[in-house]
Design a protein around this motif. Structure first.
Motif, PDB file in Angstrom:
ATOM      1  N   LYS A 390       0.809  -1.216   0.000  1.00  9.28           N
ATOM      2  CA  LYS A 390       0.000   0.000   0.000  1.00  9.28           C
ATOM      3  C   LYS A 390       0.844   1.269   0.000  1.00  9.28           C
ATOM      4  O   LYS A 390       0.333   2.360  -0.273  1.00  9.28           O
ATOM      5  CB  LYS A 390      -0.935   0.000   1.210  1.00  9.28           C
ATOM      6  CG  LYS A 390      -0.213   0.013   2.560  1.00  9.28           C
ATOM      7  CD  LYS A 390      -1.207   0.000   3.708  1.00  9.28           C
ATOM      8  CE  LYS A 390      -0.492   0.050   5.059  1.00  9.28           C
ATOM      9  NZ  LYS A 390      -1.443   0.030   6.190  1.00  9.28           N
ATOM     10  N   LYS A 393       2.685   3.657  -3.704  1.00  5.93           N
ATOM     11  CA  LYS A 393       2.325   4.913  -4.360  1.00  5.93           C
ATOM     12  C   LYS A 393       3.178   6.088  -3.894  1.00  5.93           C
ATOM     13  O   LYS A 393       3.266   7.111  -4.572  1.00  5.93           O
ATOM     14  CB  LYS A 393       0.845   5.224  -4.119  1.00  5.93           C
ATOM     15  CG  LYS A 393       0.476   5.390  -2.635  1.00  5.93           C
ATOM     16  CD  LYS A 393      -1.017   5.628  -2.487  1.00  5.93           C
ATOM     17  CE  LYS A 393      -1.409   5.751  -1.013  1.00  5.93           C
ATOM     18  NZ  LYS A 393      -2.867   5.966  -0.845  1.00  5.93           N
ATOM     19  N   TYR A 394       3.807   5.942  -2.713  1.00  5.37           N
ATOM     20  CA  TYR A 394       4.642   7.029  -2.206  1.00  5.37           C
ATOM     21  C   TYR A 394       6.070   6.971  -2.761  1.00  5.37           C
ATOM     22  O   TYR A 394       6.841   7.896  -2.573  1.00  5.37           O
ATOM     23  CB  TYR A 394       4.692   6.987  -0.679  1.00  5.37           C
ATOM     24  CG  TYR A 394       3.344   7.185  -0.034  1.00  5.37           C
ATOM     25  CD1 TYR A 394       2.691   8.418  -0.087  1.00  5.37           C
ATOM     26  CD2 TYR A 394       2.709   6.131   0.619  1.00  5.37           C
ATOM     27  CE1 TYR A 394       1.455   8.594   0.499  1.00  5.37           C
ATOM     28  CE2 TYR A 394       1.460   6.302   1.214  1.00  5.37           C
ATOM     29  CZ  TYR A 394       0.842   7.536   1.149  1.00  5.37           C
ATOM     30  OH  TYR A 394      -0.384   7.703   1.726  1.00  5.37           O
TER      31      TYR A 394
END
Length: 575
Positions: A390, A393-394
């Motif tokens: 998760k 995306k960073y």
């Protein structure tokens, strides 16, 4: 001068060279080398110890230097430079001996590279301190030949390793015999270890955490008796792992622990614990009485149960850990990685293991600025990590992985962008227009002379003036010496290229650099970048703040003469 010691990680294993203290004192008072020599022949003192078991600052090699200085004086010689390889064997081909290699180069050229102090040979308390393998003997002999003097003193006896009077053959036989003896010793050692393991004998080697060392007065073998002070902590580490605690948690715990006198619990070598050190102690079967041989636990041939050793180990009723506890711990462990000597079971998969993803531009330079669990600035290196799950995306991130610290982290992209702009601005300001300063290689004339000599010999054979059989040995030695000097020349050119990496700077040069070249350029201008933790009130998802990066620049680099003022760059945190 060379010095492989690392103040941040003290170790008995190091190599270094330095001017003899007596000569250095004379030079510090304004004297010259020639005055101090007073007509004596300048020689190097070579000192080496395979295993430094003495407590103190390299006492063994210091004693050798002391004897070498005294013995050199008996022959009208004077020790001018000390070379030492401490805790380094000379019997293994794969082991590099930096001080020996540097001494060979310096004797070849007739002077110490950095200071220019003349060298006409070397002295050692015994030849084995200098060479044990034939290749090292040949290297020393070639250096003495190329030096032109050929002085070599063993203890109080000068040896002629230059003239072909039979001494050379004796030297080679001695060295060859030494290598054969080394092979026999290794074979004998392996055989002895196997016999002792099958008999349950106490294993040798360095002292392990949890056991006492050798005491000849009491007749105690090393790793035979438990250490009352350390054993409880080893058992606690084992229990914590069996209860599912992470290696990082256990490492942090043991580093925070203090004994009854308030002293930290150190490793068997006297250092701070690392995760790998904890893993090694917990996964070693010695604590329950087992031993590994040829990658497997040694078992009793009659019962097929583990063969228990004749040293003190955990009592299941008292310590509440045993063989089953070890098996439980090892069930989730890749034994091939975590305990040396264990074979990797074919059933083990790498699913779920993190993979190393390339190299990151500022990894190694970034340091953790958080106050760790030991109430000190962590200052551990931040490594680049691939973002997964998760958090993908960073983007990738830098993070401290020290077991004693909660760590700091920062995304790679904004950190690299900001610091790269900062580094480029610094390079533009201080290195634009600089001109390279090259140091000529000291062996150029010597190499040219050998090549000319080889050509003349070959021409004499071609013209029928000499017979090939008569010059064969000479040509063989010349080829070897030429090859050695050509390799040294290439090493010098690489060092010069590295030293002049930033000269004639322009941003176009940066665009053409490979990643490793960029990292080298960064290391030449930055000492470190301390990454401070994000203040609590901002939260982990706060925007990138360059003020949390504290940059320290190197002050010893040659900059543009027009820009020596070292004005501040556009950041308030640049030191």
């Amino acid at each position: 001068m060379i010095d492989t010691r690392n103040p941040a990680r003290p170790s008995k294993t190091f190599s270094r060279s330095y001017v003899a203290p007596e000569l250095q004192s004379h030079l510090d008072q304004g004297g010259t080398v020639e005055e101090w020599l007073g007509g004596r022949t300048p020689v190097a003192s070579m000192a080496r110890i395979s295993a430094d078991r003495l407590k103190g600052d390299a006492i063994g090699v210091s004693r050798q230097h002391k004897n070498n200085a005294r013995n050199a004086d008996l022959h009208g010689c004077a020790v001018v430079v000390h070379y030492e390889d401490n805790n380094i064997t000379a019997a293994k081909r794969e082991v590099i001996r930096p001080a020996f290699l540097q001494m060979i180069k310096d004797i070849t050229h007739g002077h110490e590279e950095e200071t220019g102090i003349p060298l006409k040979g070397c002295i050692a308390v015994e030849r084995e301190r200098v060479y044990r393998l034939p290749r090292d003997f040949v290297a020393l002999q070639d250096a003495l030949v190329l030096n032109g003097t050929g002085t070599f003193i063993e203890d109080k006896t000068p040896l002629n390793l230059v003239d072909d009077d039979g001494t050379i053959i004796a030297g080679l036989v001695t060295s060859g015999t030494g290598e054969a003896e080394v092979r026999k010793v290794r074979k004998r050692t392996r055989r002895n270890a196997k016999d002792r393991a099958e008999e349950g004998g106490v294993p040798g080697g360095p002292r392990r955490f949890g056991w006492l060392g050798v005491d000849k007065r009491e007749g105690r073998l090393g790793n035979e008796k438990k250490s009352p002070a350390e054993w409880p902590y080893l058992i606690q580490m084992i229990k914590k792992r069996a209860d599912g605690r992470s290696w990082r948690h256990i490492t942090g715990w043991i580093n925070r622990e203090r004994d009854k006198d308030g002293n930290p619990i150190l490793t068997a070598r006297g250092g701070k614990w690392s995760e790998q050190g904890v893993k090694g102690a917990v996964t070693n079967p010695a604590w329950w009485g087992g031993r590994i041989l040829d990658g497997e636990i040694v078992k009793d041939p009659d019962t097929e149960e583990p063969k228990l050793g004749k040293w003190e180990y955990a009592d299941p009723e008292v310590d509440q850990v045993d063989y089953d506890t070890w098996k439980q711990i090892m069930a989730g462990v890749n034994a091939n990685r975590l305990h040396r000597g264990m074979t990797k079971p074919s059933t083990i998969t790498t699913e779920g293991e993190s993979t190393r993803v390339g190299k990151y531009l500022f990894s190694g330079i970034l340091r953790c600025g958080r106050i760790n669990d030991l109430n000190e600035v962590c200052y551990s290196k931040l490594n680049g990590n691939k973002a997964t799950g998760k958090n993908a995306k960073y983007g990738d991130y830098y993070r401290c992985g020290d077991a004693n610290c909660k760590g700091v982290g920062s995304r790679v992209a904004p950190v690299d962008k900001y610091l790269e702009e900062l580094v480029l601005a610094y390079l533009d300001k201080h290195f634009s227009g600089t001109k390279p300063k090259t140091t000529p290689w000291r062996g150029k004339q010597k190499l040219a002379g050998l090549i000319t000599q080889r050509k003349k010999i070959k021409d004499s054979v071609a013209n029928g003036e000499a017979d090939w059989d008569d010059v064969h040995d000479m040509i063989t030695r010349l080829n070897r010496n030429i090859k050695t000097l050509e390799a040294e020349e290439q090493e010098h050119l690489r060092a010069e290229s590295k030293r002049n990496l930033l000269t004639g700077w322009s941003q176009k040069k940066w665009g053409k650099m490979e990643l490793n070249e960029k990292k080298e350029a960064i290391s030449q201008v930055l000492t470190s970048v301390v990454v401070l933790p994000v203040p609590r009130e901002r939260g982990d998802k706060a925007p990138f703040d360059p003020n949390l990066l504290q940059v320290s620049w190197r002050k010893d680099k040659q900059a543009n003469p027009q820009s020596q003022d070292q004005e501040s760059l556009p950041t308030s945190d640049v030191a």
